[in-house]
Design a protein around this motif. Structure first.
Motif, PDB file in Angstrom:
ATOM      1  N   ARG A 123      74.794  73.843  65.619  1.00 16.31           N
ATOM      2  CA  ARG A 123      74.777  74.840  64.549  1.00 16.31           C
ATOM      3  C   ARG A 123      74.005  74.394  63.305  1.00 16.31           C
ATOM      4  O   ARG A 123      73.530  75.246  62.538  1.00 16.31           O
ATOM      5  CB  ARG A 123      76.216  75.232  64.213  1.00 16.31           C
ATOM      6  CG  ARG A 123      76.827  76.125  65.294  1.00 16.31           C
ATOM      7  CD  ARG A 123      78.277  76.406  65.085  1.00 16.31           C
ATOM      8  NE  ARG A 123      79.143  75.411  65.656  1.00 16.31           N
ATOM      9  CZ  ARG A 123      79.474  75.330  66.949  1.00 16.31           C
ATOM     10  NH1 ARG A 123      78.966  76.189  67.823  1.00 16.31           N
ATOM     11  NH2 ARG A 123      80.288  74.402  67.398  1.00 16.31           N
ATOM     12  N   HIS A 124      73.886  73.111  63.090  1.00 23.59           N
ATOM     13  CA  HIS A 124      73.093  72.598  61.957  1.00 23.59           C
ATOM     14  C   HIS A 124      72.396  71.336  62.433  1.00 23.59           C
ATOM     15  O   HIS A 124      73.039  70.426  62.962  1.00 23.59           O
ATOM     16  CB  HIS A 124      74.009  72.290  60.767  1.00 23.59           C
ATOM     17  CG  HIS A 124      73.285  71.861  59.521  1.00 23.59           C
ATOM     18  ND1 HIS A 124      73.945  71.345  58.422  1.00 23.59           N
ATOM     19  CD2 HIS A 124      71.960  71.871  59.172  1.00 23.59           C
ATOM     20  CE1 HIS A 124      73.071  71.065  57.471  1.00 23.59           C
ATOM     21  NE2 HIS A 124      71.855  71.380  57.905  1.00 23.59           N
ATOM     22  N   LEU A 125      71.091  71.284  62.254  1.00 24.47           N
ATOM     23  CA  LEU A 125      70.303  70.098  62.572  1.00 24.47           C
ATOM     24  C   LEU A 125      69.911  69.415  61.273  1.00 24.47           C
ATOM     25  O   LEU A 125      69.376  70.060  60.365  1.00 24.47           O
ATOM     26  CB  LEU A 125      69.035  70.474  63.339  1.00 24.47           C
ATOM     27  CG  LEU A 125      69.193  71.267  64.638  1.00 24.47           C
ATOM     28  CD1 LEU A 125      67.828  71.531  65.265  1.00 24.47           C
ATOM     29  CD2 LEU A 125      70.101  70.524  65.618  1.00 24.47           C
ATOM     30  N   MET A 178      69.065  72.323  70.345  1.00 24.94           N
ATOM     31  CA  MET A 178      68.881  73.542  69.564  1.00 24.94           C
ATOM     32  C   MET A 178      70.134  74.408  69.505  1.00 24.94           C
ATOM     33  O   MET A 178      70.220  75.317  68.683  1.00 24.94           O
ATOM     34  CB  MET A 178      67.713  74.342  70.133  1.00 24.94           C
ATOM     35  CG  MET A 178      66.354  73.724  69.826  1.00 24.94           C
ATOM     36  SD  MET A 178      65.869  73.912  68.098  1.00 24.94           S
ATOM     37  CE  MET A 178      65.432  75.656  68.072  1.00 24.94           C
ATOM     38  N   GLU A 179      71.117  74.131  70.355  1.00 29.34           N
ATOM     39  CA  GLU A 179      72.366  74.896  70.307  1.00 29.34           C
ATOM     40  C   GLU A 179      73.326  74.375  69.241  1.00 29.34           C
ATOM     41  O   GLU A 179      74.325  75.034  68.932  1.00 29.34           O
ATOM     42  CB  GLU A 179      73.030  74.891  71.678  1.00 29.34           C
ATOM     43  CG  GLU A 179      72.260  75.730  72.695  1.00 29.34           C
ATOM     44  CD  GLU A 179      72.854  75.706  74.079  1.00 29.34           C
ATOM     45  OE1 GLU A 179      73.843  74.957  74.308  1.00 29.34           O
ATOM     46  OE2 GLU A 179      72.342  76.422  74.954  1.00 29.34           O
ATOM     47  N   MET A 224      62.189  72.643  66.422  1.00 36.07           N
ATOM     48  CA  MET A 224      63.127  72.861  65.324  1.00 36.07           C
ATOM     49  C   MET A 224      62.697  73.991  64.393  1.00 36.07           C
ATOM     50  O   MET A 224      63.525  74.534  63.662  1.00 36.07           O
ATOM     51  CB  MET A 224      63.322  71.568  64.521  1.00 36.07           C
ATOM     52  CG  MET A 224      64.119  70.504  65.250  1.00 36.07           C
ATOM     53  SD  MET A 224      64.241  68.956  64.287  1.00 36.07           S
ATOM     54  CE  MET A 224      64.965  69.539  62.752  1.00 36.07           C
ATOM     55  N   HIS A 232      69.149  76.897  61.166  1.00 35.34           N
ATOM     56  CA  HIS A 232      69.686  76.046  60.096  1.00 35.34           C
ATOM     57  C   HIS A 232      69.269  74.600  60.369  1.00 35.34           C
ATOM     58  O   HIS A 232      70.023  73.805  60.916  1.00 35.34           O
ATOM     59  CB  HIS A 232      71.213  76.155  60.018  1.00 35.34           C
ATOM     60  CG  HIS A 232      71.796  75.474  58.818  1.00 35.34           C
ATOM     61  ND1 HIS A 232      73.154  75.291  58.641  1.00 35.34           N
ATOM     62  CD2 HIS A 232      71.212  74.932  57.712  1.00 35.34           C
ATOM     63  CE1 HIS A 232      73.380  74.665  57.513  1.00 35.34           C
ATOM     64  NE2 HIS A 232      72.220  74.433  56.923  1.00 35.34           N
ATOM     65  N   ALA A 233      68.043  74.291  60.007  1.00 33.79           N
ATOM     66  CA  ALA A 233      67.490  72.959  60.199  1.00 33.79           C
ATOM     67  C   ALA A 233      67.107  72.384  58.849  1.00 33.79           C
ATOM     68  O   ALA A 233      66.438  73.037  58.046  1.00 33.79           O
ATOM     69  CB  ALA A 233      66.280  72.996  61.120  1.00 33.79           C
ATOM     70  N   HIS A 287      62.191  76.836  65.158  1.00 34.93           N
ATOM     71  CA  HIS A 287      62.875  78.045  65.611  1.00 34.93           C
ATOM     72  C   HIS A 287      64.386  77.998  65.344  1.00 34.93           C
ATOM     73  O   HIS A 287      65.084  78.949  65.702  1.00 34.93           O
ATOM     74  CB  HIS A 287      62.642  78.247  67.104  1.00 34.93           C
ATOM     75  CG  HIS A 287      61.249  78.671  67.451  1.00 34.93           C
ATOM     76  ND1 HIS A 287      60.662  79.804  66.945  1.00 34.93           N
ATOM     77  CD2 HIS A 287      60.321  78.097  68.259  1.00 34.93           C
ATOM     78  CE1 HIS A 287      59.436  79.921  67.418  1.00 34.93           C
ATOM     79  NE2 HIS A 287      59.197  78.893  68.217  1.00 34.93           N
ATOM     80  N   HIS A 288      64.875  76.931  64.746  1.00 42.81           N
ATOM     81  CA  HIS A 288      66.320  76.825  64.518  1.00 42.81           C
ATOM     82  C   HIS A 288      66.714  77.542  63.236  1.00 42.81           C
ATOM     83  O   HIS A 288      66.028  77.433  62.213  1.00 42.81           O
ATOM     84  CB  HIS A 288      66.744  75.353  64.439  1.00 42.81           C
ATOM     85  CG  HIS A 288      68.209  75.149  64.615  1.00 42.81           C
ATOM     86  ND1 HIS A 288      69.111  75.348  63.584  1.00 42.81           N
ATOM     87  CD2 HIS A 288      68.945  74.789  65.695  1.00 42.81           C
ATOM     88  CE1 HIS A 288      70.338  75.104  64.038  1.00 42.81           C
ATOM     89  NE2 HIS A 288      70.269  74.772  65.307  1.00 42.81           N
TER      90      HIS A 288
END
Length: 261
Positions: free
Chosen positions: A192-194, A189-190, A224, A229-230, A226-227
């Motif tokens: 920057r883009h998933l 989750m750290e 995910m 930029h996913a 909560h991310h």
């Protein structure tokens, strides 16, 4: 979370490769998170094609793999370090020491896990992480029940995961290791883009939970949601259980092209 329903694996691969190419164009020394398994292979093939065409270079980039089996011999073809070398690293222009994976043969497994966390942090963190999803909702090897704040660690593999992965071991489930290293959900989750890719009806239940279900350790990929930029790239079969599929199609069709994914 942005959900993109594509025409199939090749369009998903093109969009994922677009994201990598655009990242490297603006940040040539970017840090990439590299998944293994069958799902990312079309994306890696597309990146190799673009590299050979002179469109993209990995010469200054770095990479970290998501996970690794524990105990496989160094020359085993299914050792994930060998897989990523075979499918991507050895086919493009990464520097010889630019891609790192957890040491599945380490004598001190806990120390190796902690060292891997430090290596990712020292590189400045992952800019773009490529992901797949397991039929039981795992990402990397974070099996159901994994802490949503977990870090790189030793993880026992679930029976379903070992059964799913037996196809890489001549359909012999007993040949699939029982233990692995995995980046934790908190680690992932750290990034920057998933960018998660899923194809096939077999992933539809996990995708439904990922996109529209409650956030829960029962389905680890749901973290995910909560991310900030996913991106989730789905073929029609993987998207077949989504209640809001029509909205996701409309939203993507209305999106300005300059935004990318």
């Amino acid at each position: 979370m942005e959900v993109v329903i594509t025409s199939g694996a090749q369009e998903s691969a093109r969009l994922a490769a677009d994201a990598v190419e655009q990242l490297l164009a603006r940040k040539p020394d970017a840090v990439l998170g590299l998944a293994t398994g069958s799902t990312p292979l079309p994306t890696y093939d597309e990146l190799v094609r673009r590299h050979e065409a002179g469109q993209v270079s990995f010469a200054r980039a770095r990479g970290f793999t998501l996970d690794e089996y524990i105990g496989l011999p160094a020359d085993h073809p299914q050792r994930y370090r060998n897989v990523i070398d075979r499918e991507l690293v050895g086919r493009v222009d990464f520097a010889s020491d630019a891609v790192t994976g957890p040491d599945g043969l380490a004598e001190d497994l806990q120390a190796a896990a902690e060292a891997y966390e430090r290596a990712i942090a020292a590189a400045g963190g992952v800019d773009l992480q490529i992901l797949g999803i397991g039929t039981n909702g795992h990402i990397a090897f974070n099996e159901p029940g994994s802490s949503l704040a977990s870090r790189t660690r030793v993880q026992p593999l679930a029976p379903q995961t070992r059964t799913d992965n037996a196809r890489f071991f001549e359909d012999d489930v007993e040949a699939v290791p029982r233990l692995c290293f995995t980046q934790g959900l908190g680690t992932i989750m750290e990034a920057r883009h998933l960018v998660l890719i899923a194809t096939g009806e077999g992933k539809a239940a996990a995708v439904q939970q990922l996109v529209e279900g409650p956030v829960s350790a029962r389905w680890p990929a749901t973290v995910m949601q909560h991310h900030p930029h996913a991106t989730v790239l789905l073929d029609e079969a993987a998207a077949s259980r989504l209640e809001l599929a029509d909205y996701y199609r409309e939203a993507y069709a209305a999106k300005p092209e300059w935004q990318g994914i």
